[in-house]
Design an enzyme around this catalytic site. Structure first.
Site, PDB file in Angstrom:
ATOM      1  CB  ALA A  65      -0.889  -0.023   1.231  1.00  0.00           C
ATOM      2  N   GLY A 109       0.618  -5.182   0.816  1.00  0.00           N
ATOM      3  CA  GLY A 109      -0.572  -5.255  -0.032  1.00  0.00           C
ATOM      4  C   GLY A 109      -0.278  -5.844  -1.407  1.00  0.00           C
ATOM      5  CD  GLU A 112      -2.293  -7.949   2.697  1.00  0.00           C
ATOM      6  OE1 GLU A 112      -2.129  -6.765   2.338  1.00  0.00           O
ATOM      7  OE2 GLU A 112      -2.743  -8.274   3.803  1.00  0.00           O
ATOM      8  CD  GLU A 132       1.817  -5.758   5.499  1.00  0.00           C
ATOM      9  OE1 GLU A 132       2.632  -6.660   5.816  1.00  0.00           O
ATOM     10  OE2 GLU A 132       0.990  -5.892   4.582  1.00  0.00           O
TER      11      GLU A 132
HETATM   12  N1  CO8 Z   1       4.550   3.246  -0.670  1.00  0.00           N
HETATM   13  C1  CO8 Z   1       4.928   4.423  -1.214  1.00  0.00           C
HETATM   14  N2  CO8 Z   1       6.079   4.584  -1.886  1.00  0.00           N
HETATM   15  C2  CO8 Z   1       6.877   3.505  -2.005  1.00  0.00           C
HETATM   16  C3  CO8 Z   1       6.544   2.263  -1.471  1.00  0.00           C
HETATM   17  C4  CO8 Z   1       5.300   2.148  -0.758  1.00  0.00           C
HETATM   18  N3  CO8 Z   1       4.864   0.971  -0.228  1.00  0.00           N
HETATM   19  N4  CO8 Z   1       7.546   1.389  -1.731  1.00  0.00           N
HETATM   20  C5  CO8 Z   1       8.458   2.081  -2.444  1.00  0.00           C
HETATM   21  N5  CO8 Z   1       8.057   3.348  -2.603  1.00  0.00           N
HETATM   22  C6  CO8 Z   1       8.767   4.430  -3.306  1.00  0.00           C
HETATM   23  C7  CO8 Z   1       9.937   4.939  -2.477  1.00  0.00           C
HETATM   24  O1  CO8 Z   1       9.497   5.873  -1.521  1.00  0.00           O
HETATM   25  C8  CO8 Z   1      10.823   5.533  -3.535  1.00  0.00           C
HETATM   26  O2  CO8 Z   1      10.293   6.792  -3.902  1.00  0.00           O
HETATM   27  P1  CO8 Z   1      11.341   8.041  -4.141  1.00  0.00           P
HETATM   28  O3  CO8 Z   1      12.156   7.614  -5.321  1.00  0.00           O
HETATM   29  O4  CO8 Z   1      10.418   9.185  -4.422  1.00  0.00           O
HETATM   30  O5  CO8 Z   1      12.140   8.180  -2.920  1.00  0.00           O
HETATM   31  C9  CO8 Z   1      10.590   4.614  -4.734  1.00  0.00           C
HETATM   32  O6  CO8 Z   1       9.366   3.909  -4.488  1.00  0.00           O
HETATM   33  C10 CO8 Z   1      11.687   3.581  -4.878  1.00  0.00           C
HETATM   34  O7  CO8 Z   1      11.818   2.910  -3.629  1.00  0.00           O
HETATM   35  P2  CO8 Z   1      13.245   2.700  -2.922  1.00  0.00           P
HETATM   36  O8  CO8 Z   1      14.175   3.843  -3.234  1.00  0.00           O
HETATM   37  O9  CO8 Z   1      12.987   2.400  -1.486  1.00  0.00           O
HETATM   38  O10 CO8 Z   1      13.746   1.398  -3.708  1.00  0.00           O
HETATM   39  P3  CO8 Z   1      14.700   0.251  -3.181  1.00  0.00           P
HETATM   40  O11 CO8 Z   1      14.983  -0.603  -4.365  1.00  0.00           O
HETATM   41  O12 CO8 Z   1      15.845   0.807  -2.409  1.00  0.00           O
HETATM   42  O13 CO8 Z   1      13.801  -0.604  -2.130  1.00  0.00           O
HETATM   43  C11 CO8 Z   1      11.805  -1.704  -1.370  1.00  0.00           C
HETATM   44  C12 CO8 Z   1      12.659  -1.261  -2.566  1.00  0.00           C
HETATM   45  C13 CO8 Z   1      12.568  -2.752  -0.533  1.00  0.00           C
HETATM   46  C14 CO8 Z   1      10.539  -2.334  -1.920  1.00  0.00           C
HETATM   47  C15 CO8 Z   1      11.486  -0.486  -0.478  1.00  0.00           C
HETATM   48  O14 CO8 Z   1      10.988   0.559  -1.305  1.00  0.00           O
HETATM   49  C16 CO8 Z   1      10.471  -0.756   0.582  1.00  0.00           C
HETATM   50  O15 CO8 Z   1      10.803  -1.334   1.605  1.00  0.00           O
HETATM   51  N6  CO8 Z   1       9.221  -0.331   0.367  1.00  0.00           N
HETATM   52  C17 CO8 Z   1       8.165  -0.441   1.338  1.00  0.00           C
HETATM   53  C18 CO8 Z   1       7.660  -1.877   1.422  1.00  0.00           C
HETATM   54  C19 CO8 Z   1       6.587  -1.981   2.463  1.00  0.00           C
HETATM   55  O16 CO8 Z   1       6.772  -1.699   3.616  1.00  0.00           O
HETATM   56  N7  CO8 Z   1       5.387  -2.452   2.032  1.00  0.00           N
HETATM   57  C20 CO8 Z   1       4.261  -2.611   2.900  1.00  0.00           C
HETATM   58  C21 CO8 Z   1       3.455  -1.357   2.949  1.00  0.00           C
HETATM   59  S1  CO8 Z   1       2.126  -1.436   4.106  1.00  0.00           S
HETATM   60  C22 CO8 Z   1       0.952  -2.355   3.325  1.00  0.00           C
HETATM   61  O17 CO8 Z   1       1.098  -2.804   2.235  1.00  0.00           O
HETATM   62  C23 CO8 Z   1      -0.305  -2.552   4.119  1.00  0.00           C
HETATM   63  C24 CO8 Z   1      -1.318  -3.289   3.307  1.00  0.00           C
HETATM   64  C25 CO8 Z   1      -2.682  -3.059   3.870  1.00  0.00           C
HETATM   65  C26 CO8 Z   1      -3.743  -3.415   2.896  1.00  0.00           C
HETATM   66  C27 CO8 Z   1      -3.669  -2.590   1.700  1.00  0.00           C
HETATM   67  C28 CO8 Z   1      -4.316  -3.143   0.527  1.00  0.00           C
HETATM   68  C29 CO8 Z   1      -3.996  -2.409  -0.746  1.00  0.00           C
END
Ligand code: CO8
Length: 258
Positions: A65, A109, A112, A132
């Site tokens: 998400a 998400g 999921e 999460e």
């Molecule tokens: N949300 C918003 N932006 C994101 C997300 C995210 N989940 N993941 C990555 N991005 C963005 C980053 O902020 C970054 O943006 P910017 O270039 O503007 O700084 C861009 O994508 C690239 O990301 P990274 O620079 O971090 O790329 P890396 O290759 O270094 O890392 C990762 C990739 C490991 C995937 C890392 O981005 C990461 O850990 N992301 C978050 C993963 C996460 O925590 N996911 C769970 C989110 S919570 C959730 O899903 C709850 C679900 C609830 C139900 C929802 C149903 C839809």
């Protein structure tokens, strides 16, 4: 139909939906979920479509998400707005098969969403996880329920509690994905599988999906009865007569999806 966060196309009887928020690694926001619901519903209603493939980019199926969208939400906004999951169940109501073609990250998400599809074909660079806990929340769209059903309690607990990710090989061993293919072949493999499915009688395809899903929702006796009734009902179709006649006459069947 054009969308802000999706790219869609059709290839014969197969529909392809690509999540398309590359700068955010396909993070799921309200617009994307609304558009995905609309695209799936549209293809489901289209008689010319027999199977749907859902994919992301080479780097991410979906990284979860959208954290920027969620960060400031209050409980009231999340609860009263049925935050992001309001469209979630629509995915589960699609009656035609949906194949998830997953490359790169399928986290939170995103994992999921892949699990909502009927089966997952993974690229060898795919990574799955429910991280999460790292940002102070828990899976909110089925991760604590579908993941244990797919990979068992121990691995589901491990993933959701430690936030570690698993690679495609581990996901295949655990039963989360049906096959792993080289990343550059992912879409070809998924589309080929979808073409095979879309060539079969649509009513039988839909009934397989309905019956297999019963295995998760009903006791065995009810599931077996449901399957039996579905099996019997297919003898009322043109394609059953055609399929069996073609076999006996040693020729290819001409299915009419009726
Ligand atoms: N949300 C918003 N932006 C994101 C997300 C995210 N989940 N993941 C990555 N991005 C963005 C980053 O902020 C970054 O943006 P910017 O270039 O503007 O700084 C861009 O994508 C690239 O990301 P990274 O620079 O971090 O790329 P890396 O290759 O270094 O890392 C990762 C990739 C490991 C995937 C890392 O981005 C990461 O850990 N992301 C978050 C993963 C996460 O925590 N996911 C769970 C989110 S919570 C959730 O899903 C709850 C679900 C609830 C139900 C929802 C149903 C839809």
């Amino acid at each position: 139909m054009t969308y802000e966060t999706l790219l869609t196309e059709t290839q014969g009887r197969v529909a392809l939906i690509r999540l398309n928020r590359p700068k955010q690694l396909n993070a799921l926001n309200d617009i994307l979920m609304d558009e995905l619901g609309a695209a799936l519903t549209g293809f489901d209603a289209d008689d010319g479509i027999g199977c749907i493939v859902l994919t992301g980019s080479d780097k991410a199926f979906a990284a979860g998400a959208d954290i920027a969208m969620m960060a400031q939400k209050t409980f009231m906004e999340a609860y009263r707005g049925d935050f992001i999951t309001r469209n979630w169940e629509r995915i589960g109501t699609v009656r035609k098969p949906v194949i998830a073609a997953v490359a790169g990250y399928a986290l939170g998400g995103g994992c999921e969403l892949a699990m909502m599809c009927d089966f997952i074909i993974a690229a060898d660079n795919a990574r799955f996880g429910q991280p999460e806990i790292k940002i102070g929340i828990i899976p909110g769209a089925g991760g604590t329920q579908r993941l244990p059903r797919a990979v068992g309690k121990s691995k589901a607990m491990d993933l959701a509690l430690t936030a570690r990710t698993m690679d495609a090989a581990e996901a295949e061993r655990a039963g989360l994905v049906s096959r792993v293919v080289p990343a550059d072949k992912l879409l070809d493999e998924a589309l080929a599988a979808a073409q095979v499915i879309a060539g079969y009688p649509l009513q039988a395809v839909m009934m397989v999906k309905e019956c297999v899903n019963r295995a998760y929702q009903a006791p065995l006796s009810e599931g077996l009865l449901f399957e039996r009734r579905g099996f019997h009902s297919l003898f009322a179709t043109h394609d059953q007569k055609e399929g069996m006649a073609a076999f006996l006459e040693k020729r290819a069947p001409r299915f009419e999806h009726r």
